[in-house]
Write a protein that holds these residues in place. Structure first.
Motif, PDB file in Angstrom:
ATOM      1  N   ARG A 254       0.827  -1.214   0.000  1.00 55.09           N
ATOM      2  CA  ARG A 254       0.000   0.000   0.000  1.00 55.09           C
ATOM      3  C   ARG A 254       0.858   1.260   0.000  1.00 55.09           C
ATOM      4  O   ARG A 254       0.449   2.296  -0.525  1.00 55.09           O
ATOM      5  N   GLY A 255       2.057   1.185   0.558  1.00 56.12           N
ATOM      6  CA  GLY A 255       2.915   2.368   0.611  1.00 56.12           C
ATOM      7  C   GLY A 255       3.877   2.472  -0.565  1.00 56.12           C
ATOM      8  O   GLY A 255       4.642   3.440  -0.639  1.00 56.12           O
ATOM      9  N   ALA A 256       3.842   1.505  -1.471  1.00 56.86           N
ATOM     10  CA  ALA A 256       4.775   1.497  -2.596  1.00 56.86           C
ATOM     11  C   ALA A 256       4.181   2.190  -3.810  1.00 56.86           C
ATOM     12  O   ALA A 256       2.971   2.349  -3.939  1.00 56.86           O
ATOM     13  N   ASP A 257       5.038   2.593  -4.735  1.00 56.37           N
ATOM     14  CA  ASP A 257       4.596   3.197  -5.986  1.00 56.37           C
ATOM     15  C   ASP A 257       4.290   2.137  -7.029  1.00 56.37           C
ATOM     16  O   ASP A 257       3.425   2.325  -7.885  1.00 56.37           O
ATOM     17  N   VAL A 258       5.018   1.023  -6.988  1.00 58.91           N
ATOM     18  CA  VAL A 258       4.815  -0.101  -7.901  1.00 58.91           C
ATOM     19  C   VAL A 258       4.910  -1.383  -7.089  1.00 58.91           C
ATOM     20  O   VAL A 258       5.753  -1.499  -6.196  1.00 58.91           O
ATOM     21  N   VAL A 259       4.027  -2.338  -7.400  1.00 62.99           N
ATOM     22  CA  VAL A 259       4.018  -3.610  -6.675  1.00 62.99           C
ATOM     23  C   VAL A 259       4.240  -4.757  -7.648  1.00 62.99           C
ATOM     24  O   VAL A 259       3.512  -4.904  -8.637  1.00 62.99           O
ATOM     25  N   LEU A 260       5.271  -5.566  -7.368  1.00 66.76           N
ATOM     26  CA  LEU A 260       5.480  -6.825  -8.088  1.00 66.76           C
ATOM     27  C   LEU A 260       5.019  -7.931  -7.149  1.00 66.76           C
ATOM     28  O   LEU A 260       5.728  -8.305  -6.207  1.00 66.76           O
ATOM     29  N   ASP A 261       3.823  -8.416  -7.402  1.00 69.12           N
ATOM     30  CA  ASP A 261       3.162  -9.367  -6.508  1.00 69.12           C
ATOM     31  C   ASP A 261       3.470 -10.797  -6.943  1.00 69.12           C
ATOM     32  O   ASP A 261       3.098 -11.218  -8.037  1.00 69.12           O
ATOM     33  N   ILE A 262       4.142 -11.565  -6.069  1.00 72.20           N
ATOM     34  CA  ILE A 262       4.436 -12.967  -6.392  1.00 72.20           C
ATOM     35  C   ILE A 262       3.308 -13.883  -5.960  1.00 72.20           C
ATOM     36  O   ILE A 262       3.314 -15.077  -6.275  1.00 72.20           O
ATOM     37  N   GLY A 263       2.310 -13.328  -5.237  1.00 72.32           N
ATOM     38  CA  GLY A 263       1.182 -14.130  -4.789  1.00 72.32           C
ATOM     39  C   GLY A 263       1.510 -14.934  -3.541  1.00 72.32           C
ATOM     40  O   GLY A 263       2.663 -15.034  -3.119  1.00 72.32           O
TER      41      GLY A 263
END
Length: 353
Positions: free
Chosen positions: A162-171
């Motif tokens: 939530r605090g990041a500008d971009v999220v790389l979500d690995i699940g």
């Protein structure tokens, strides 16, 4: 004279050292097979975790790539625990491929190391849970410094995400351990997506094999990209005689040139290579009794020497020396001028043989 009284302190009781442990019985065939089957299941779980990332790559990954590629400062990688160790490797990979990068330990950051981060830097923050307290409390500081944050996490709704500008979500990934707790498959996934990002950035930036060689001067990698000009004997160490010189002059050059090379390049008036004379050639003359050192070198030199250019890979030059069974290769430029000599002793010292 009165006798001194004996001490009433109790002496420590010596204990017998334990004997050798009883060896465990050798596992049965069924136990061995069960162990191997379980180890294979761990590998399969980690492989599936990595393969599962392929469907998750999209616009966020491209945005992360752009931020790192176009970063005017440095890429600061941060994380703690197992994710921090993966982050250290990611930072090293970026640095080795031409991206300025440092690793920032979250605990040390709050005690002054935050000064490593400057405006224009990009943050890569790794945390599978996305709730690592030491990492999350740095987010406001990163914002104040104007450093965009790319989160690599397994929870897209976490405080880090939530605090990041971009999220790389690995699940959410099930760990490959009996308790389902030890970071295994999740760290494999973090490692893989970090490598994917680093390699995609490398592909998107101008980065040549020569630049790679500058950053990897040692070991097998350095040897694989080294060019002849980096190893050849040049300048005062490059033995050269004119084709009109006497044999005696050639021997003097071979003897007095720094490093005492086992050969000398023979050139014409314009400095173009026309031949080579080696220790082997000299020995063969002596064996035949042809010891007239007043003869012109052009009469006894090798007239069609194998040669290479200065930009040729040393690995290729080494292959030629093996194939033609020679110990020296003249190095010539585009105009055919003798600019150096590659000697087998230098290749041996650099561990090409």
């Amino acid at each position: 004279m009165a006798r001194a009284s004996r001490s009433t302190a109790r002496k420590p009781r010596l204990r017998a050292l334990p004997g050798p442990a009883t060896p465990s019985p050798a596992p049965s065939r069924d136990e061995r097979e069960a162990t191997l089957a379980y180890a294979r299941s761990v590998l399969e779980a980690e492989a599936q975790a990595i393969l599962g990332l392929m469907g998750r790559l999209g616009d966020s990954f491209l945005r992360a790539l752009e931020l790192v590629r176009d970063c005017p400062g440095q890429t600061v990688v941060t994380g703690i625990g197992k994710a921090g160790l993966i982050g250290q490797k990611l930072s090293a990979t970026l640095a080795s491929t031409g991206v300025r990068s440092v690793f920032l330990h979250p605990t040390e950051a709050v005690h002054g190391d935050l000064g490593r981060v400057g405006r224009g830097d990009v943050i890569l923050a790794l945390s599978n849970s996305g709730a690592t307290e030491e990492l999350v409390r740095l987010l406001p500081s990163f914002k104040r410094l104007g450093a965009p944050v790319i989160a690599l996490t397994g929870d897209a709704e976490s405080p880090l995400a939530r605090g990041a500008d971009v999220v790389l979500d690995i699940g959410r990934i099930e760990e490959a351990c009996p308790m389902g707790m030890v970071p295994t498959a999740s760290t494999a996934a973090l490692h893989a997506i970090g490598d994917a990002l680093a390699m995609a950035v490398m592909r998107a930036r101008p980065f040549s094999s020569n630049e790679y060689a500058l950053l990897h001067p040692g070991g097998k990698i350095g040897r694989s990209v080294m060019r002849v000009f980096e190893l050849m004997r040049s300048g005062s160490a490059n033995p050269i005689v004119r084709d009109s010189a006497k044999l005696s002059e050639a021997v003097v050059v071979m003897t007095n040139t720094p490093g005492r090379p086992g050969a000398t390049n023979v050139v014409d008036r314009q400095g173009r290579l026309v031949g080579i004379f080696t220790d082997g050639d000299l020995r063969r003359l002596v064996e035949r009794g042809e010891t007239n050192f007043e003869r012109p070198i052009r009469e006894v030199m090798g007239k069609r020497p194998r040669c290479v250019g200065p930009e040729v890979l040393v690995l290729e030059a080494t292959r030629l020396m093996r194939e033609f069974r020679v110990d020296q290769l003249p190095v010539v430029d585009a105009e055919g001028k003798a600019v150096g000599l590659l000697d087998v002793q230098d290749l041996l010292a650099a561990r090409y043989f």
